[in-house]
Structures are given as C-alpha cells and as structure tokens.
Design a protein around this motif. Sequence first.
Motif, short mmCIF file in Angstrom:
data_model
loop_
_atom_site.label_atom_id
_atom_site.label_comp_id
_atom_site.label_asym_id
_atom_site.label_seq_id
_atom_site.Cartn_x
_atom_site.Cartn_y
_atom_site.Cartn_z
N THR A 1 19.49 26.64 37.92
CA THR A 1 18.24 26.83 37.18
C THR A 1 18.13 25.85 36.03
N THR A 2 19.26 25.51 35.41
CA THR A 2 19.25 24.51 34.34
C THR A 2 18.77 23.17 34.87
N VAL A 3 19.28 22.78 36.02
CA VAL A 3 18.86 21.51 36.62
C VAL A 3 17.38 21.59 37.03
N SER A 4 16.96 22.71 37.60
CA SER A 4 15.57 22.82 38.06
C SER A 4 14.58 22.76 36.90
N GLN A 5 15.00 23.20 35.73
CA GLN A 5 14.10 23.17 34.58
C GLN A 5 13.94 21.77 34.01
N MET A 6 14.75 20.83 34.46
CA MET A 6 14.63 19.45 34.02
C MET A 6 13.50 18.73 34.74
N PHE A 7 13.02 19.31 35.81
CA PHE A 7 11.98 18.69 36.62
C PHE A 7 10.76 19.60 36.65
N THR A 8 9.58 19.01 36.66
CA THR A 8 8.37 19.83 36.72
C THR A 8 7.73 19.69 38.09
N PHE A 9 7.16 20.78 38.54
CA PHE A 9 6.49 20.82 39.83
C PHE A 9 5.08 21.36 39.62
N ASP A 10 4.15 20.90 40.45
CA ASP A 10 2.83 21.49 40.43
C ASP A 10 2.92 22.88 41.02
N LYS A 11 2.04 23.77 40.53
CA LYS A 11 2.02 25.13 41.06
C LYS A 11 1.53 25.10 42.50
N LEU A 12 2.09 25.97 43.32
CA LEU A 12 1.66 26.08 44.71
C LEU A 12 0.46 27.01 44.79
N GLU B 1 17.33 38.12 36.90
CA GLU B 1 16.74 37.46 35.74
C GLU B 1 16.94 35.95 35.81
N ARG B 2 18.13 35.54 36.22
CA ARG B 2 18.42 34.11 36.31
C ARG B 2 17.62 33.47 37.45
N ALA B 3 17.49 34.16 38.57
CA ALA B 3 16.72 33.63 39.70
C ALA B 3 15.25 33.45 39.30
N ALA B 4 14.74 34.31 38.44
CA ALA B 4 13.35 34.22 38.01
C ALA B 4 13.10 32.99 37.15
N LYS B 5 14.14 32.31 36.71
CA LYS B 5 13.99 31.14 35.85
C LYS B 5 13.79 29.84 36.63
N PHE B 6 13.87 29.90 37.95
CA PHE B 6 13.57 28.71 38.74
C PHE B 6 12.10 28.34 38.55
N ASP B 7 11.84 27.07 38.28
CA ASP B 7 10.46 26.62 38.15
C ASP B 7 9.77 26.54 39.51
N ASN B 8 10.53 26.20 40.53
CA ASN B 8 9.97 26.04 41.86
C ASN B 8 9.82 27.41 42.52
N TYR B 9 8.62 27.72 42.97
CA TYR B 9 8.30 29.02 43.57
C TYR B 9 9.21 29.34 44.75
N ASN B 10 9.39 28.39 45.64
CA ASN B 10 10.20 28.63 46.84
C ASN B 10 11.65 28.94 46.50
N PHE B 11 12.25 28.20 45.58
CA PHE B 11 13.62 28.47 45.16
C PHE B 11 13.71 29.84 44.50
N ARG B 12 12.73 30.14 43.65
CA ARG B 12 12.72 31.40 42.91
C ARG B 12 12.65 32.60 43.87
N GLU B 13 11.70 32.57 44.78
CA GLU B 13 11.52 33.69 45.70
C GLU B 13 12.67 33.81 46.69
N TYR B 14 13.19 32.69 47.16
CA TYR B 14 14.34 32.73 48.07
C TYR B 14 15.54 33.35 47.37
N SER B 15 15.80 32.92 46.15
CA SER B 15 16.96 33.44 45.41
C SER B 15 16.84 34.93 45.17
N LYS B 16 15.67 35.37 44.75
CA LYS B 16 15.48 36.80 44.49
C LYS B 16 15.67 37.61 45.77
N ARG B 17 15.09 37.13 46.87
CA ARG B 17 15.21 37.82 48.15
C ARG B 17 16.67 37.87 48.62
N LYS B 18 17.38 36.77 48.45
CA LYS B 18 18.79 36.69 48.85
C LYS B 18 19.65 37.67 48.05
#
Length: 90
Positions: A69-80, A17-34
């Motif tokens: 994830t708290t830090v990542s939510q402070m920054f916005t990224f364009d969707k890939l 659940e926490r990994a799913a909160k990453f705004d960045n797709y690559n971080f999110r998917e890497y964390s979930k896979r790990k």
Amino acid sequence: MSVTSKQILGLYKQLLERAAKFDNYNFREYSKRKIVDSFKEHKSLKEEKDIVDFYNKGIDSLAQLKRQTTVSQMFTFDKLVVEPLKQKHN
C-alpha cells in the motif's frame, strides 16, 4: 505461544484497514475479498498449532500489505467507472 480470539479479530481488522488504503480499486477490492475469504476458510480451526500458524501467516501478510500500500500510494490512478465518487455536501 497461544493466540486469543481477540488477537485474531484485531489482525482481521488491521488487514482490512490496510487493504482499504490501496489507491487502485481493483487491488483494494481483491485484497479485501481475499482477506475475508481466508478468514472464513480458516474459522473452523481447532488445533492450537494450526491457529498459531494461521495467525503468524496473517502477521506476515499484514507486513506485506503495508509495503504494497505504501508503494501504491506513490502512484496516482484515475478513478474507474465502478468506483463511487465522493460527493461534497454543502
């Protein structure tokens, strides 16, 4: 200290659940896979000490994920391109 399978399953769900909160797709998917790979790798642990060690490392990882994830939510990224767009249903 003894760790139950219910506690381990709860930790697994919290990590995902926490990994799913990453705004960045690559971080999110890497964390979930790990997370999934780590739990699959350690599912055959039998010794109580090994299970407790794995659980404690998971608790530490959860705290780290919360910070990240708290830090990542402070920054916005364009969707890939590979990210599914949320469609509005009327």
